[in-house]
Design an enzyme around this catalytic site. Structure first.
Site, PDB file in Angstrom:
ATOM      1  N   LYS A 172     -11.849  -9.076  -1.158  1.00 56.83           N
ATOM      2  CA  LYS A 172     -10.642  -7.956  -0.004  1.00 56.83           C
ATOM      3  C   LYS A 172     -11.640  -6.906   0.093  1.00 56.83           C
ATOM      4  O   LYS A 172     -11.801  -6.101  -0.252  1.00 56.83           O
ATOM      5  CB  LYS A 172      -9.637  -7.699  -0.854  1.00 56.83           C
ATOM      6  CG  LYS A 172      -8.615  -6.983  -0.275  1.00 56.83           C
ATOM      7  CD  LYS A 172      -7.902  -6.007  -0.696  1.00 56.83           C
ATOM      8  CE  LYS A 172      -8.084  -4.155  -0.604  1.00 56.83           C
ATOM      9  NZ  LYS A 172      -8.715  -3.731   1.094  1.00 56.83           N
ATOM     10  N   THR A 230     -13.593   7.179  -7.120  1.00 55.55           N
ATOM     11  CA  THR A 230     -12.694   7.031  -9.060  1.00 55.55           C
ATOM     12  C   THR A 230     -11.533   7.105  -9.358  1.00 55.55           C
ATOM     13  O   THR A 230     -11.637   6.617  -9.934  1.00 55.55           O
ATOM     14  CB  THR A 230     -13.350   8.572  -9.373  1.00 55.55           C
ATOM     15  OG1 THR A 230     -14.914   8.588  -8.966  1.00 55.55           O
ATOM     16  CG2 THR A 230     -13.913   9.063 -10.700  1.00 55.55           C
ATOM     17  N   GLY A 270     -10.646   4.008  -9.066  1.00 59.30           N
ATOM     18  CA  GLY A 270     -11.217   2.670  -9.854  1.00 59.30           C
ATOM     19  C   GLY A 270     -10.676   3.142 -11.095  1.00 59.30           C
ATOM     20  O   GLY A 270     -11.105   2.197 -12.269  1.00 59.30           O
ATOM     21  N   GLU A 285     -18.032   0.683  -9.313  1.00 56.72           N
ATOM     22  CA  GLU A 285     -19.023   1.840  -8.599  1.00 56.72           C
ATOM     23  C   GLU A 285     -18.031   2.583  -7.578  1.00 56.72           C
ATOM     24  O   GLU A 285     -17.602   2.908  -6.618  1.00 56.72           O
ATOM     25  CB  GLU A 285     -20.195   0.852  -7.230  1.00 56.72           C
ATOM     26  CG  GLU A 285     -20.857  -0.148  -7.712  1.00 56.72           C
ATOM     27  CD  GLU A 285     -22.151   0.208  -9.149  1.00 56.72           C
ATOM     28  OE1 GLU A 285     -21.669   1.098  -8.953  1.00 56.72           O
ATOM     29  OE2 GLU A 285     -22.421  -0.833  -8.896  1.00 56.72           O
ATOM     30  N   CYS A 311     -22.145   6.583  -1.032  1.00 54.45           N
ATOM     31  CA  CYS A 311     -21.278   7.170  -2.540  1.00 54.45           C
ATOM     32  C   CYS A 311     -23.141   7.852  -3.182  1.00 54.45           C
ATOM     33  O   CYS A 311     -23.115   8.799  -4.075  1.00 54.45           O
ATOM     34  CB  CYS A 311     -21.667   6.393  -3.204  1.00 54.45           C
ATOM     35  SG  CYS A 311     -21.920   4.875  -3.144  1.00 54.45           S
ATOM     36  N   GLU A 370     -16.446  15.253  -3.573  1.00 56.55           N
ATOM     37  CA  GLU A 370     -17.424  14.098  -2.778  1.00 56.55           C
ATOM     38  C   GLU A 370     -16.937  14.604  -1.543  1.00 56.55           C
ATOM     39  O   GLU A 370     -15.547  14.428  -1.650  1.00 56.55           O
ATOM     40  CB  GLU A 370     -17.410  12.838  -3.810  1.00 56.55           C
ATOM     41  CG  GLU A 370     -17.748  11.861  -2.696  1.00 56.55           C
ATOM     42  CD  GLU A 370     -18.248  10.165  -2.807  1.00 56.55           C
ATOM     43  OE1 GLU A 370     -16.243  10.241  -3.257  1.00 56.55           O
ATOM     44  OE2 GLU A 370     -18.532   9.565  -2.770  1.00 56.55           O
TER      45      GLU A 370
HETATM   46  P1  NDP Z   1     -10.411   3.764  -1.932  1.00 55.80           P
HETATM   47  O1  NDP Z   1     -10.699   3.932  -3.268  1.00 55.80           O
HETATM   48  O2  NDP Z   1      -9.153   4.217  -1.886  1.00 55.80           O
HETATM   49  O3  NDP Z   1     -10.885   2.503  -1.058  1.00 55.80           O
HETATM   50  C1  NDP Z   1     -11.410   1.812  -1.756  1.00 55.80           C
HETATM   51  C2  NDP Z   1     -11.362   0.358  -1.516  1.00 55.80           C
HETATM   52  O4  NDP Z   1      -9.971   0.033  -2.594  1.00 55.80           O
HETATM   53  C3  NDP Z   1     -10.308  -0.400  -0.494  1.00 55.80           C
HETATM   54  O5  NDP Z   1     -10.437  -1.967  -0.222  1.00 55.80           O
HETATM   55  C4  NDP Z   1      -8.979  -0.248  -0.402  1.00 55.80           C
HETATM   56  O6  NDP Z   1      -7.766  -1.380   0.187  1.00 55.80           O
HETATM   57  C5  NDP Z   1      -8.834  -0.746  -1.903  1.00 55.80           C
HETATM   58  N1  NDP Z   1      -7.843  -0.133  -2.661  1.00 55.80           N
HETATM   59  C6  NDP Z   1      -6.772   1.118  -2.266  1.00 55.80           C
HETATM   60  N2  NDP Z   1      -6.131   1.022  -2.932  1.00 55.80           N
HETATM   61  C7  NDP Z   1      -6.071   0.013  -4.477  1.00 55.80           C
HETATM   62  C8  NDP Z   1      -5.201  -0.261  -5.200  1.00 55.80           C
HETATM   63  N3  NDP Z   1      -4.310   1.082  -5.392  1.00 55.80           N
HETATM   64  N4  NDP Z   1      -5.930  -1.098  -6.176  1.00 55.80           N
HETATM   65  C9  NDP Z   1      -6.565  -1.918  -5.866  1.00 55.80           C
HETATM   66  N5  NDP Z   1      -7.827  -1.409  -4.924  1.00 55.80           N
HETATM   67  C10 NDP Z   1      -7.098  -0.563  -3.687  1.00 55.80           C
HETATM   68  O7  NDP Z   1     -11.328   4.687  -0.818  1.00 55.80           O
HETATM   69  P2  NDP Z   1     -10.429   5.737   0.460  1.00 55.80           P
HETATM   70  O8  NDP Z   1     -10.847   4.355   1.526  1.00 55.80           O
HETATM   71  O9  NDP Z   1      -9.381   6.030  -0.109  1.00 55.80           O
HETATM   72  O10 NDP Z   1     -11.818   6.685   0.760  1.00 55.80           O
HETATM   73  C11 NDP Z   1     -11.431   8.159  -0.339  1.00 55.80           C
HETATM   74  C12 NDP Z   1     -12.534   8.273  -0.387  1.00 55.80           C
HETATM   75  O11 NDP Z   1     -12.968   7.640  -2.131  1.00 55.80           O
HETATM   76  C13 NDP Z   1     -13.845   8.826   0.005  1.00 55.80           C
HETATM   77  O12 NDP Z   1     -13.975  10.016   1.105  1.00 55.80           O
HETATM   78  C14 NDP Z   1     -15.390   8.833  -0.813  1.00 55.80           C
HETATM   79  O13 NDP Z   1     -14.663  10.332  -1.340  1.00 55.80           O
HETATM   80  C15 NDP Z   1     -14.195   8.216  -1.737  1.00 55.80           C
HETATM   81  N6  NDP Z   1     -15.304   6.364  -1.582  1.00 55.80           N
HETATM   82  C16 NDP Z   1     -16.471   6.297  -2.940  1.00 55.80           C
HETATM   83  C17 NDP Z   1     -16.946   5.558  -1.819  1.00 55.80           C
HETATM   84  C18 NDP Z   1     -18.365   4.419  -2.597  1.00 55.80           C
HETATM   85  O14 NDP Z   1     -19.056   3.874  -2.312  1.00 55.80           O
HETATM   86  N7  NDP Z   1     -18.848   4.785  -3.957  1.00 55.80           N
HETATM   87  C19 NDP Z   1     -16.502   3.995  -0.851  1.00 55.80           C
HETATM   88  C20 NDP Z   1     -15.534   4.082  -0.181  1.00 55.80           C
HETATM   89  C21 NDP Z   1     -15.206   5.305  -1.032  1.00 55.80           C
HETATM   90  P3  NDP Z   1      -7.936  -0.933   1.620  1.00 55.80           P
HETATM   91  O15 NDP Z   1      -8.549   0.842   1.854  1.00 55.80           O
HETATM   92  O16 NDP Z   1      -8.422  -1.477   2.249  1.00 55.80           O
HETATM   93  O17 NDP Z   1      -6.714  -0.319   1.947  1.00 55.80           O
END
Ligand code: NDP
Length: 457
Positions: A157, A212, A215, A232, A266, A359
């Site tokens: 996804k 986080t 996660g 991650e 990250c 972050e």
């Molecule tokens: P999210 O954690 O919301 O998104 C990451 C993935 O998880 C996306 O594919 C998202 O789907 C999906 N997701 C969102 N909600 C759910 C859920 N309830 N159950 C299962 N999957 C879900 O990150 P954001 O995009 O909102 O970013 C917010 C902050 O997170 C960033 O500013 C950063 O600080 C951190 N981040 C860290 C990352 C890393 O590499 N460690 C990567 C991305 C973000 P969708 O967005 O398609 O709805």
């Protein structure tokens, strides 16, 4: 008939709509899981050499499509063309690296009385991979390649914001001969498709990369079915610069360790810790380096930093630099359309300032002084995160002591490298659970079965 859920994919450098993608709902997700479950029965039985050959063909298809994949990522995620080419090459390399795994998925023969005892590394089943928007291609590849190599089937996804390269990878897999249903890419909303991976009993493993906060919810949800997860998550990594280091090199490279991918990484070294006796000299050297970062059109080969991913994310990043914030150095960014934010250095900052503790995921870095080795470790470790970090010193003993002392999974000495597909990657503390990449990644996609065969008459 319900209306299709259409999502407009936007180029973050121009704010133009590039294309429209149909998002899957719960019913489509369940149908994809059923296809993946059916495909698992045949894929796991494909002879190891044939599975290896198919993965090599997949890697070759990615290689031949690199320029196209890179162009898609430039348009969809605003990545610089140089970075996007590296990312497409990384996806190829990861698939090729794990193509060697099916023929090397060894079990063990363990001495026992009365017979022989052997172990098998069995695939887990359907693996759901939830990918964020910051590195859509590599992060998808790091999970799907070892998962497929071990005999699992995979549903990816992608993030709503960045589905295009993942969709292309699925096309390339089919073209390379990987059977239908073995690798599916399902664009959709996190709380719908991602959440269904967590709750669907036929999804037997979840790999999540992202915040986080989400996660933790994914892990809690998976606990209900004792479903294994790889996480991650975020980071707030320290770049620790001792006074005896090559200060010129440390300062020249520090901006790229945090502003690469516009800080949406990250592993970004977003806290620079400098030994107090070298603090002023380091800041003076940092200034021209920050001004030297070329921010602009990501299609230009010379560009080093592109835009942020969305207007909402830019608003979030800006909130860390309110009016009156101690901006010590500020680089440039284009005017006009696009979600631009200039490279920004905050100093001095208090250790409880949220810009220093949270972050930011944008091109904002904080610089603080430290007294000595012990003080550096105390500050570096005063965070819930533990993903990466750098140590700059000419003293080998100190480099090793501090490397052992920093609570983080990926450290580099006198450099800022974090990720090689041949070495393990993952976080300590709340930065994650499990390791991706490297020789042991197969462990996350297999389970050990022990079989005893009696030799008694
Ligand atoms: P999210 O954690 O919301 O998104 C990451 C993935 O998880 C996306 O594919 C998202 O789907 C999906 N997701 C969102 N909600 C759910 C859920 N309830 N159950 C299962 N999957 C879900 O990150 P954001 O995009 O909102 O970013 C917010 C902050 O997170 C960033 O500013 C950063 O600080 C951190 N981040 C860290 C990352 C890393 O590499 N460690 C990567 C991305 C973000 P969708 O967005 O398609 O709805």
């Amino acid at each position: 008939m319900t209306e299709p859920d259409l999502y407009e994919v936007v180029n973050p450098a121009t704010e133009e709509v590039i294309t429209t993608v149909e998002l899957a709902g719960a019913a489509e997700t369940d149908a994809a899981v059923a296809r993946a479950r059916a495909a698992f029965d045949t894929w796991r039985r494909v002879a190891p050499a044939d599975r290896a050959r198919l993965l090599r063909a997949f890697a070759a298809a990615v290689d031949a499509d690199r320029e196209h994949l890179a162009a898609l990522e430039v348009a969809n995620a605003g990545h610089t063309i140089g970075n996007a080419r590296w990312e497409a090459g990384n996806a190829r390399d990861v698939i090729e690296y794990y193509a060697a795994a099916p023929e090397r998925l060894f079990g063990r023969q363990i001495p026992v009385a009365g017979g022989i005892d052997v172990t098998f590394q069995e695939p887990i089943g359907v693996v759901g991979v939830i990918v964020p928007w910051n590195f859509p291609m590599p992060i998808a590849a790091w999970a799907l390649a070892p998962a497929l190599a071990a005999g699992n089937t995979v549903i990816v996804k992608p993030a709503e914001l960045t589905p295009l390269t993942a969709l292309r990878l699925a096309e390339l897999a089919l073209r390379a001969g990987i059977p239908e249903g073995v690798l599916q890419v399902l664009p959709g909303r996190g709380p719908v498709v991602g959440q269904r991976f967590v709750t669907h009993p036929d999804v037997r493993k979840v790999v999540f990369t992202g915040s986080t906060r989400v996660g933790k919810a994914v892990m809690a949800g998976c606990a209900d079915q004792v479903k294994p997860v790889t996480l991650e998550l975020g980071g707030k990594s320290a770049n620790i610069v001792f006074a005896d280091a090559d200060l010129a090199k440390a300062a020249a490279t520090a901006p790229y360790a945090v502003f690469d991918n516009a800080g949406q990484d990250c592993c970004a070294r977003s806290r620079i810790l400098v030994e107090a006796s070298a603090y002023e000299e380091f800041l003076a050297l940092l200034e021209p380096a920050v001004h030297g970062v070329r921010v602009g059109d990501p299609t230009d080969e010379k560009t080093e930093m592109g835009p942020l991913i969305s207007a909402a994310h830019r608003a979030r990043v800006s909130s860390y630099v309110p009016d009156g914030a101690a901006v010590a150095i500020r680089g440039s960014a284009p005017d006009g359309p696009g979600f631009w934010y200039p490279p920004t250095v905050l100093a001095p900052v208090r250790h409880d300032d949220r810009a220093f503790t949270e972050e930011i995921f944008g091109p904002v870095v904080t610089v603080v002084p430290f007294r000595d080795e012990e003080d550096a470790l105390r500050i570096a470790n005063a965070t819930e995160y533990g993903l990466s970090g750098s140590i700059w010193t000419r003293d080998l003993g100190r480099a090793l002591r501090v490397s052992r002392g920093v609570e983080a999974g990926n450290l580099s000495v006198n450099s800022h490298s974090s990720v090689r597909y041949t070495t393990p990657f993952g976080g300590f503390k709340q930065s994650g659970l499990g390791r991706e990449l490297g020789p042991d990644a197969l462990d996350a996609f297999t389970q050990t079965k022990n079989v005893f065969i009696s030799t008694e008459e």
